[in-house]
Design a protein around this motif. Sequence first.
Motif, short mmCIF file in Angstrom:
data_model
loop_
_atom_site.label_atom_id
_atom_site.label_comp_id
_atom_site.label_asym_id
_atom_site.label_seq_id
_atom_site.Cartn_x
_atom_site.Cartn_y
_atom_site.Cartn_z
N LEU A 691 0.81 -1.42 0.15
CA LEU A 691 -0.13 -0.20 -0.13
C LEU A 691 0.95 1.33 0.04
CD1 LEU A 691 -2.88 1.13 0.44
CD2 LEU A 691 -2.59 1.12 2.51
N GLY A 692 0.85 2.03 -1.12
CA GLY A 692 1.74 3.09 -0.95
C GLY A 692 2.94 2.75 -1.43
N TRP A 693 4.08 3.30 -0.85
CA TRP A 693 5.51 2.83 -0.76
C TRP A 693 5.87 1.60 0.33
CZ3 TRP A 693 7.09 5.08 -4.82
CH2 TRP A 693 7.19 6.27 -5.04
N ARG A 694 4.90 1.47 1.28
CA ARG A 694 5.29 0.34 2.30
C ARG A 694 4.58 -0.88 1.92
NH1 ARG A 694 3.26 4.95 5.36
NH2 ARG A 694 4.72 5.49 7.17
N ARG A 695 5.31 -1.84 2.32
CA ARG A 695 5.09 -3.20 2.33
C ARG A 695 5.01 -3.88 3.65
NH1 ARG A 695 9.28 -5.88 0.40
NH2 ARG A 695 10.45 -4.05 -0.28
N PHE A 696 3.92 -4.46 4.13
CA PHE A 696 3.93 -4.69 5.52
C PHE A 696 2.92 -5.84 5.67
CE2 PHE A 696 0.82 -1.59 4.63
CZ PHE A 696 -0.42 -1.91 5.13
N GLN A 697 2.98 -6.54 7.04
CA GLN A 697 2.29 -7.75 7.19
C GLN A 697 0.92 -7.31 8.25
OE1 GLN A 697 3.71 -11.31 9.11
NE2 GLN A 697 2.75 -12.36 7.74
N THR A 698 -0.27 -7.45 8.06
CA THR A 698 -1.16 -7.27 8.99
C THR A 698 -2.37 -8.42 8.89
OG1 THR A 698 -3.08 -5.44 9.45
CG2 THR A 698 -2.57 -6.13 7.28
N ALA A 699 -3.30 -8.00 9.74
CA ALA A 699 -4.30 -9.11 9.94
C ALA A 699 -5.58 -8.69 9.48
CB ALA A 699 -4.44 -9.83 11.44
N HIS A 722 -16.79 -8.76 -4.41
CA HIS A 722 -16.21 -7.79 -3.43
C HIS A 722 -16.60 -8.02 -1.93
CE1 HIS A 722 -14.91 -6.08 -7.18
NE2 HIS A 722 -13.80 -5.63 -6.55
N CYS A 723 -15.72 -7.57 -1.13
CA CYS A 723 -16.48 -7.47 0.29
C CYS A 723 -15.37 -6.41 0.94
CB CYS A 723 -16.09 -8.80 0.95
SG CYS A 723 -14.61 -9.46 1.35
N ARG A 724 -15.97 -6.00 2.40
CA ARG A 724 -15.22 -5.14 2.74
C ARG A 724 -14.15 -5.62 4.01
NH1 ARG A 724 -17.98 0.10 2.84
NH2 ARG A 724 -19.13 0.00 0.94
N ALA A 725 -13.12 -4.70 3.99
CA ALA A 725 -12.05 -5.37 5.11
C ALA A 725 -11.43 -4.31 5.80
CB ALA A 725 -11.03 -6.16 4.34
N THR A 726 -10.98 -4.57 7.10
CA THR A 726 -10.50 -3.70 7.89
C THR A 726 -9.20 -3.93 8.55
OG1 THR A 726 -12.82 -2.87 8.47
CG2 THR A 726 -10.94 -2.14 9.95
N PHE A 727 -8.14 -3.08 8.42
CA PHE A 727 -6.80 -3.48 8.91
C PHE A 727 -6.16 -2.50 9.73
CE2 PHE A 727 -6.02 -2.73 4.68
CZ PHE A 727 -5.01 -1.49 4.70
N TYR A 728 -5.18 -2.81 10.44
CA TYR A 728 -4.39 -1.75 11.09
C TYR A 728 -3.13 -1.63 10.48
CZ TYR A 728 -2.08 0.58 15.17
OH TYR A 728 -1.68 1.51 16.10
N GLY A 729 -3.13 -0.49 10.22
CA GLY A 729 -1.88 0.06 9.14
C GLY A 729 -1.75 1.32 9.12
N VAL A 857 7.74 -5.22 6.24
CA VAL A 857 8.72 -6.04 5.49
C VAL A 857 9.87 -5.70 5.37
CG1 VAL A 857 8.71 -7.44 3.47
CG2 VAL A 857 6.61 -7.04 4.28
N THR A 858 10.94 -6.18 6.14
CA THR A 858 12.27 -6.00 5.80
C THR A 858 13.11 -6.70 5.24
OG1 THR A 858 12.74 -7.07 7.99
CG2 THR A 858 12.25 -4.74 8.03
N SER A 859 12.90 -7.00 3.76
CA SER A 859 13.59 -7.87 2.83
C SER A 859 15.10 -7.33 2.53
CB SER A 859 12.51 -8.09 1.66
OG SER A 859 12.62 -6.91 1.02
N GLY A 870 7.05 -13.65 7.94
CA GLY A 870 6.47 -13.02 9.05
C GLY A 870 5.55 -13.87 9.74
N MET A 871 4.41 -13.61 10.40
CA MET A 871 3.64 -14.22 11.19
C MET A 871 3.01 -15.43 10.25
SD MET A 871 0.56 -13.36 13.77
CE MET A 871 -0.46 -12.54 12.57
N LYS A 872 2.78 -16.70 10.56
CA LYS A 872 2.17 -17.64 9.73
C LYS A 872 0.81 -17.93 10.11
CE LYS A 872 6.60 -20.26 9.36
NZ LYS A 872 7.21 -21.45 9.53
N THR A 873 0.07 -18.48 9.14
CA THR A 873 -1.22 -18.53 9.51
C THR A 873 -1.48 -20.06 10.21
OG1 THR A 873 -1.37 -20.07 7.32
CG2 THR A 873 -1.92 -17.66 7.29
#
Length: 1022
Positions: A691-699, A722-729, A857-859, A870-873
């Motif tokens: 999203l944007g410049w960033r690459r990150f992992q979220t739930a 389609h559906c809606r989604a909410t995440f912290y970022g 994501v610190t690749s 990162g965190m696994k399912t």
Amino acid sequence: MDKEESREKCNKERNFKAFSMYSAVRAGRAARRALDLATKKHHLPVPIRTVATPPPYVIVVVGPPKVGKTTLIRSLIKHYTKQKVVKPIGPITIISGKNKKLTFMECNNDLNSMIDLAKVADLVLMIIDASFGFEMETFEFLNILQVHGFPKVMGVLTHLDLFKQNKRLNKIKKRLKHRFWTEIYQGAKLFYLSGMIGDGYHRREIMNLSRFISVMKFRPLVWRSTHPYVLVDRVEDLTDPELVKRNPTTARTVSFYGYSRGISFKPSIKIHIPGVGDLPMKDVSFLPDPCPLPEEQKKRKLLEKETLIYAPMCDVGETLYDKDAVYVEMGQNVRKLDLSSGEKDILVGEGVGIVNQLVKAAAPIDEACKASTVKLFAASSGIKGSADVFEGVRSDALGTETEPNPRIRRKVVFSDVESESDSGLRWKEHMADKAEQAFLQPRPPDLMGAVYNTNHTSAINSLDESEPEDDDFFSKERHEKVGDQEIAVTEDSSKIRETGLHWDEEDVQKLLRNKFVTGEWGSEDAEKLLMEDEESDADGDFEDLEIASSEHKAEESPRDVVQQSDRLRYEEKVLKKAEFDRMYDNKDNDGLFQEMKESFAKQARINESEFENEAAEQRIQYEGFRPGLYLRIVVENVPSEFCQHLDPSYPIIIGGLLSNEENIGFVHVRIKKHRWFPRILKNNDPLIISLGWRRFQTAMQYSMQDHNMRNRLLKYTPKHMHCRATFYGPLVTPNTGFLGVQTVDRTPGFRIAATGVVLEQDACFKVVKKLKLTGVPHKVFTNTAFIKDMFTSDLEVSKFIGASIRTVSGIRGTIKKTLSAPLGSFRATFEDKIKLSDIVFLRAWYPVEPLRYYNPVTSLLQADKGSWTGMKTVGQLRFERNLKARCKADSHYKLIKREPVQFSKLTIPKSLQAELPYKSKPKLLIKKSEKTVRKQKAKKKIFKIMSKEEKQINVLLQQLNTIKNLKLTTKLKKKQADQRRAKELEKDEAKALKRQKAWKKQINRKRSKREGVARRKSASAS
């Protein structure tokens, strides 16, 4: 008659001058087609943010491994620069034209590199192996481009020489071309590279590809036109080596180099490096362009020495320019030039030329410094300094900072010294003349421009030195351009030289008369008009402008009137022609589209002219570093793993963050699972978001919006909607695209899990989950029932008073009031009578808060850039540890034993049967038992013949039975009448008793009122 003769006869009969068209239908169809083609070329105009010297356009070469990416870059570089690059690594900048630069970058077979380069690419060269077909990496990169803004894409087919049959080759070309058009658009350009010659492709095919690249027009994308960014082409570690030696894991200070792109790069903004994280900037400055455009613009093509290449990460070139130093790479084969052997005209590189000049120097540098002279003023003598005068001196033109050193006093020696005795007095000669000459100069000398600007003298010599005429009081202001700044040349009254004129004399005063009036002094009419003006102004009265204008028109000469009428008529014709062109000429006027383009162009001209006359340093303070400048960005607190595991083949991007993108919160998006992803996405499973410049992992928390705008929680994503989604970022601007992947490893299959767009951003979003509470009735009345086992306390019941409930059979009801026993029971009303066997349930909504999980994501901090985890399912953990899912006891299906229900027989009263029509009356006879049937048959078979006496006895018995039944019926009716009479008496007694109680209450109330009045009177009397 032949066809040719008939055709000639028809042509002779037709008069082509009489008719403009043969078919109106065909002409209308052609006109509509022309308008459709013109409308298809229209696109939504965007604000123009281009600069005079734009940054190099980024061309990304993408494809699976072993398809020819490196070979194509080598061939293009050799075509443009006539240089051979063995291993192209990192960004390679070249000059492709008189005013165009290109930066080539190869994309690794890594999902992180694909995502980062898709955000900065202006043109994508998609390499496809024709012998194998499309691979999964190609479609993954196309989906990434669709999310982050679709740039120009051109396909390149390689390995065509492996096909031996032309028929099969043409068939493969056609199939791949149409599949490529399906993914991009109809008519997308696809090039064919038939084979290789040596270590490159055919020269003619590379030339055709380069021509298409040179004429390509790049449309600015929304994200890049609102954000500054830098594609880093050189990295340097500025950390003290002693600190690194003592502690290898210490935070580093790193300087990044690259061209500024997007919008102006301001020093006050915060930056993000994808793969590293958010980092603070210590310093930002601009350097000279290491790959400058040629100065001469009149040539049709570039010379070979002007086709520069700048690729610091792949060791191409000889010179590296830093902020305060220049590094020259000589290579292994270094030889000393002998000027006597005729090697004067050998073309050498810039760095080798610098070293050769140092080698050919006749004297050492310290002696040359001693012999050199510097003139501070034009009329002053040169100053000679020793070698130590220039030690520690740094250039301030680029904005460098000098360290505060203690002042060292050194002796200055002039060049025209004759003896030590008069060396200190020679410079004092003609001090008054020198001071006056320096004071009377039109402007102070620009030392910085004179030292660092090579075109300073030419700019001064090219000024317009014409003086204003004596007759003009108002003259056009003259400007001088010094460096990047344009300075107005005005007269300074404090610097007027003594002329020796006496202003009291009449002849000298006449010299000033032309400066204050207009017209000519030579005629008598002018003097007369001046005298009349003085007489008319002496009274100080106001003048009627309309009368004065009419009198003035009357006094005008006929020639002036004719000229004025001609001018008015000409202006009227110009206005009419413009109105006619606007109404009937559609070539230059496309309505709203053209107006928007003109408004954007006008605003661009205003923006360009706003800081055009400002100096470079002052302009940077106002608007920041413009796109196209070569920047040096110093960043502190960089993790040590970045420098330890630095790989030039992976892109390094410095993205500028806007003020609203620095915070982290809940982001509400619209998302859709990709149709090629094999699995559906589960709620609260971790997902890697770009999203944007960033690459990150979220739930991710998935939800669906109902018709009443309620966000209902979903356990899994829908398959084809389609559906809606909410995440912290991190927060971004709405309508920004994003994509999600579950892993960045090189796993088989399609890796793009979902795509979507940001809808809104807020501190929290209300997402609810459905909750069912069940209960059973323990008492049932007509429309009321007592419900238990739904709540555990009276407090819970009180919270749900007024809530709607429902039975399984569909009877609706409402919770009314709590009951004392049993605990948690309540009284409810229903729209119909329910049964004790019914189940009553309450449907409620429970708010669910998303998980606050954000992991960048610190690749770029790892040795293996493509193995970031990162965190696994939960599913991945169960698969790795060979665990089974936990089963709840309530989730198991149990065998339900139900007793057979015996329903009562349907009985229809006889009174109702009589009123029913014949078709609705019951016609089925009751099934009799066999014994009854047998008796009835036996009775039918026996016929008894009675005598006369027996008949009389039978009649008598029937009469006695009738009398008995009549007496019983009369007695029963009397008893029922007595009972009804007793009930009526009880009712009457109850009513009388009730009336007595009411009378007594009324009498007591009046008596109490009377006694109260008496008490109050007695109290007031006492």
